[in-house]
Design an enzyme around this catalytic site. Structure first.
Site, PDB file in Angstrom:
ATOM      1  N   TYR A   1       0.802  -1.230   0.082  1.00 33.26           N
ATOM      2  CA  TYR A   1       0.172   0.011   0.067  1.00 33.26           C
ATOM      3  C   TYR A   1       0.890   1.218  -0.037  1.00 33.26           C
ATOM      4  CZ  TYR A   1      -4.695  -1.907   0.449  1.00 33.26           C
ATOM      5  OH  TYR A   1      -5.882  -2.527   0.325  1.00 33.26           O
TER       6      TYR A   1
ATOM      7  N   LYS B   1       2.830 -15.527   2.121  1.00 35.84           N
ATOM      8  CA  LYS B   1       3.437 -16.498   1.135  1.00 35.84           C
ATOM      9  C   LYS B   1       4.770 -16.553   1.020  1.00 35.84           C
ATOM     10  CE  LYS B   1       1.220 -17.101  -2.771  1.00 35.84           C
ATOM     11  NZ  LYS B   1       0.761 -18.722  -2.813  1.00 35.84           N
TER      12      LYS B   1
ATOM     13  N   ASP C   1      -3.147 -18.052   0.286  1.00 32.25           N
ATOM     14  CA  ASP C   1      -3.957 -18.775  -0.332  1.00 32.25           C
ATOM     15  C   ASP C   1      -4.828 -19.893   0.172  1.00 32.25           C
ATOM     16  OD1 ASP C   1      -1.703 -19.915  -0.592  1.00 32.25           O
ATOM     17  OD2 ASP C   1      -1.870 -20.735  -2.801  1.00 32.25           O
TER      18      ASP C   1
ATOM     19  N   ASP D   1      -6.295  -7.205   3.786  1.00 34.15           N
ATOM     20  CA  ASP D   1      -7.366  -6.454   3.015  1.00 34.15           C
ATOM     21  C   ASP D   1      -8.412  -7.432   2.431  1.00 34.15           C
ATOM     22  OD1 ASP D   1      -8.913  -4.205   2.013  1.00 34.15           O
ATOM     23  OD2 ASP D   1      -7.741  -4.938  -0.119  1.00 34.15           O
TER      24      ASP D   1
ATOM     25  N   ASP E   1     -12.260  -9.298   4.003  1.00 31.86           N
ATOM     26  CA  ASP E   1     -13.452  -9.159   3.377  1.00 31.86           C
ATOM     27  C   ASP E   1     -13.933 -10.626   3.219  1.00 31.86           C
ATOM     28  OD1 ASP E   1     -13.512  -6.627   2.512  1.00 31.86           O
ATOM     29  OD2 ASP E   1     -13.892  -6.951   0.315  1.00 31.86           O
TER      30      ASP E   1
END
Ligand code: IPM
Ligand code: MG
Length: 372
Positions: free
Chosen positions: A143, A194, A227, A251, A255
């Site tokens: 970001y 990851k 993932d 983020d 959600d």
């Protein structure tokens, strides 16, 4: 009890002002009946600030936020701002607040209230009683890190790029918050990155492992690839207690976790800075996880509960007013149990109400609970 505490209210865009207006009724109620009084100040942010001042956040509002004991935020954005230059987009106002107040720890709980277990898109038994907390690093990573940009190349094509970068201190400070939170809950922490493909992920895993060995007493920590975490969240979400992860994965995963609960309209969040050792204070901003929902703005349909629960997080995390927060949350539960629903959480056989009637119902419950 809380006199002189300064609260900056930033309703923002879309449904932000509508849900904020409803929540301020509870803020008033608390001042009257529980001596939870704040010096309230209101400001513009996002598209609303752009319309008035040509920028999504003025220096004055930024200074007010930094000086406030806590900021209660609505939502920003709308299609009318889509074509603005990047730096003037409404979201930049929010990102600047996060960055300049150094709000590195973003707490996003995903809780399924009993009355709501059938609203989830997952089967009831997978989500009933769910109570997980995603801790998202909020001021680093892709970001904000440099270099980033869109450049022309010699052959006339263009390249767009961002940098995902974390330093050990950035990982450690959010890691410490994660341990603290886990200790107050079930003591289980999943650190997500990851490390199989990203160098920042390798460093994240190494740093969390070392920090856990040094400071992780009482916390059972495991590592998971992002993932896989997305998959596990929809397969068996109750396996998690606290998840700590970087800005971008946080983020996305938050959600996903939010939807497990059946409605984004129910979920609050807290963004916290470090505790200042001399004053004992920390910067803090509280906001619903939902966005500005331009499609339903201005129609009185929005669910004000995420904003209300953001206010209860504010009472807890900025002011230790746990009993006051409990009272409001109890009122919300009672209202949901009584079958009152805004459109986003509507179920067969329940009563569909407007934002205002939802808050009327919460206030009625508060009166009942407080015996006034
Ligand atoms: C969030 C939002 C923001 C983000 C946007 C509005 C900039 O999606 O708070 O999750 O990407 O962080
Ligand atoms: Mg988001």
């Amino acid at each position: 009890m809380a006199a002189n505490k300064k609260l900056l209210v930033l309703p923002g865009d879309g449904i932000g002002p509508e849900v904020m207006r409803e929540v301020l009724r509870v803020v008033d109620w608390m001042a009257k009946h529980r001596a939870v009084g704040f010096d309230l100040q209101e400001g513009l942010v996002g598209g609303a600030a752009f319309d008035a001042h040509g920028t999504p956040l003025t220096d004055e509002t930024m200074a007010d936020a930094a000086a406030a004991d806590a900021v209660l935020f609505g939502a920003v954005g709308g299609p009318q701002y889509d074509s603005l230059p990047f730096e003037q987009k409404p979201e930049r106002g929010l990102l600047q607040l996060r960055k300049e107040m150094d709000l590195f720890a973003n707490l996003r709980p995903a809780i399924v209230f009993d009355a709501m277990a059938d609203s989830s898109s997952l089967k009831r038994d997978l989500v009933a009683g769910l109570d997980i907390l995603i801790l998202r690093e909020l001021t680093g990573g892709i970001y904000f890190a440099q270099p980033r940009g869109i450049d022309e190349m010699a052959d006339g094509s263009r390249k767009g790029y961002d940098t995902n970068l974390y330093t050990t201190p950035e990982i450690e400070r959010v890691g410490r918050v994660a341990f603290d939170l886990a200790r107050k809950r079930q003591g289980r922490l999943t650190s997500v990155e990851k490390a199989n493909v990203m160098m920042s992920g390798v460093l994240w895993r190494e740093t969390m492992t070392a920090l856990h060995a040094a400071e992780g007493d009482g916390v059972e920590m495991s590592h998971m690839y992002a993932d896989n975490c997305a998959m596990q969240l929809v397969r068996n979400p109750k396996q998690f207690d606290v998840i700590v992860t970087d800005n971008l994965f946080g983020d996305i995963l938050s959600d996903c976790a939010a939807m497990l609960t059946g409605s984004l309209g129910m979920l609050p969040s807290a963004s916290l800075g470090a505790i200042d050792e001399t004053t004992g204070k920390r910067h803090a901003l509280y906001e619903p996880v939902h966005g500005s929902a331009p499609d339903i703005a201005g129609q009185g349909l929005a669910n004000p509960l995420a904003e209300l629960l953001s206010y209860t997080m504010l009472l807890r995390y900025s002011f230790d007013m746990n009993e006051d927060a409990d009272l409001i949350e109890q009122a919300v539960q009672n209202v949901l149990n009584s079958g009152i629903r805004t459109a986003d959480i509507m179920q067969d056989g329940m009563a569909r109400v407007s934002s205002t009637v939802m808050m009327d119902s919460v206030l009625k419950e508060l009166n009942k609970l407080a015996g006034v």
